[in-house]
Design a protein around this motif. Structure first.
Motif, PDB file in Angstrom:
ATOM      1  N   ASP A  72      20.395  16.369  38.751  1.00  0.00           N
ATOM      2  CA  ASP A  72      21.367  15.453  38.168  1.00  0.00           C
ATOM      3  C   ASP A  72      20.810  15.089  36.797  1.00  0.00           C
ATOM      4  OD1 ASP A  72      23.163  13.553  37.489  1.00  0.00           O
ATOM      5  OD2 ASP A  72      22.681  12.149  39.103  1.00  0.00           O
ATOM      6  N   GLY A  73      21.314  15.751  35.761  1.00  0.00           N
ATOM      7  CA  GLY A  73      20.708  15.607  34.436  1.00  0.00           C
ATOM      8  C   GLY A  73      19.330  16.250  34.434  1.00  0.00           C
ATOM      9  N   ASP A  74      18.315  15.506  33.992  1.00  0.00           N
ATOM     10  CA  ASP A  74      16.955  16.029  33.948  1.00  0.00           C
ATOM     11  C   ASP A  74      16.179  15.753  35.228  1.00  0.00           C
ATOM     12  OD1 ASP A  74      17.320  16.963  31.368  1.00  0.00           O
ATOM     13  OD2 ASP A  74      16.624  15.087  30.454  1.00  0.00           O
ATOM     14  N   ASN A  75      16.771  14.987  36.133  1.00  0.00           N
ATOM     15  CA  ASN A  75      16.068  14.582  37.350  1.00  0.00           C
ATOM     16  C   ASN A  75      16.590  15.336  38.561  1.00  0.00           C
ATOM     17  OD1 ASN A  75      14.566  12.515  35.967  1.00  0.00           O
ATOM     18  ND2 ASN A  75      16.439  11.267  35.988  1.00  0.00           N
ATOM     19  N   LEU A  76      15.718  15.489  39.557  1.00  0.00           N
ATOM     20  CA  LEU A  76      16.168  16.081  40.812  1.00  0.00           C
ATOM     21  C   LEU A  76      17.301  15.247  41.401  1.00  0.00           C
ATOM     22  CD1 LEU A  76      12.779  17.005  42.546  1.00  0.00           C
ATOM     23  CD2 LEU A  76      14.607  18.622  41.983  1.00  0.00           C
ATOM     24  N   SER A  77      18.289  15.926  41.971  1.00  0.00           N
ATOM     25  CA  SER A  77      19.345  15.226  42.691  1.00  0.00           C
ATOM     26  C   SER A  77      18.747  14.601  43.954  1.00  0.00           C
ATOM     27  CB  SER A  77      20.454  16.203  43.074  1.00  0.00           C
ATOM     28  OG  SER A  77      19.958  17.162  44.010  1.00  0.00           O
ATOM     29  N   LEU A  78      19.503  13.724  44.597  1.00  0.00           N
ATOM     30  CA  LEU A  78      19.008  13.088  45.824  1.00  0.00           C
ATOM     31  C   LEU A  78      18.688  14.135  46.882  1.00  0.00           C
ATOM     32  CD1 LEU A  78      21.321   9.951  46.087  1.00  0.00           C
ATOM     33  CD2 LEU A  78      18.874  10.025  45.522  1.00  0.00           C
TER      34      LEU A  78
END
Length: 241
Positions: free
Chosen positions: A226-232
């Motif tokens: 999700d963007g630059d971060n891992l999704s949940l």
């Protein structure tokens, strides 16, 4: 041996020896470990096992006997080191052989679950593996091909038993054609995308060995970021929580 490291998939607690200069498991391995459903007992095969990361990690989920089938001696030795490190000598066996010879070690129609991360790329595709023959063989169809892998799966699996495969979406046609020629029916597939609007870069396939037709479930896509971060869900899979 200074290139050796130990890594753990998700929260399996199983230590996997890796040699960063030869071959390391990657996201494909982690996703297949999470996608596969095990049996409580019986026999499980990790085909094209590499350093045995998937099969070894499945030992945290089952009491079944697990066989790591790998052609390359260097990777088989890493797998055996991990077997010993984790005290799994009674449960996990490394079979260092060409899959063409597998019936010298395992009986046909004897396996309850099979996991496979096969070479994805044809021998004609070039990537940055030309200086690393071990990685080249693991990733490219130099020593085997999708049809030979699928034939081996058919030979080993019991009727109505499941095989879990991770593959490239751009070769899904080859995979499904080969499956239909080898009594394997897709029961469940899931595409993996880095971001929601990206093309899928991996596909997870749950196949069953059967002479009957099987209904196919296409699961919602797995979106890793999700963007630059891992999704949940991506974080849950990576961390194993």
């Amino acid at each position: 041996m200074s290139n050796l490291s130990q890594d753990i998939i998700s929260n399996s607690g199983i230590k996997i020896f890796q040699d960063k200069k030869l071959y390391s498991f990657n996201l494909d391995t982690i996703l297949l470990y999470n996608f596969a459903k095990t049996v409580k007992k019986g026999k499980i095969v990790d085909l094209c096992a590499g350093n045995g990361a998937i099969g070894l990690s499945l030992a945290s989920k089952t009491k079944a006997n697990i066989y790591l089938v790998e052609l390359q001696e260097q990777l088989s030795k890493l797998a055996q080191m991990s077997v010993i490190e984790n005290g799994l000598e009674k449960q996990v066996k490394v079979i260092n052989t060409d899959i063409k010879e597998i019936q010298n070690y395992l009986l046909h129609d004897s396996i309850d679950v099979l996991v496979c991360n096969p070479p994805y790329f044809t021998s004609k595709q070039t990537t940055l593996t030309k200086d690393n023959q071990v990685l080249a063989i693991a990733r490219h169809e130099l020593k085997t091909n999708v049809n030979e892998v699928l034939y081996t799966i058919k030979v080993l699996l019991k009727e109505n038993a499941h095989a879990y495969i991770v593959y490239r979406p751009d070769r899904l046609g080859d995979l499904f054609t080969g499956m239909s020629q080898n009594l394997l029916q897709a029961k469940r597939i899931r595409f993996v995308r880095s971001h929601a609007n990206d093309d899928a870069n991996l596909v997870l396939v749950d196949a069953i060995k059967t002479v009957k037709s099987a209904s196919l479930i296409v699961e919602p896509d797995l979106i890793m970021y999700d963007g630059d971060n891992l999704s949940l869900e991506g974080k849950r899979i990576i961390d194993g929580k």
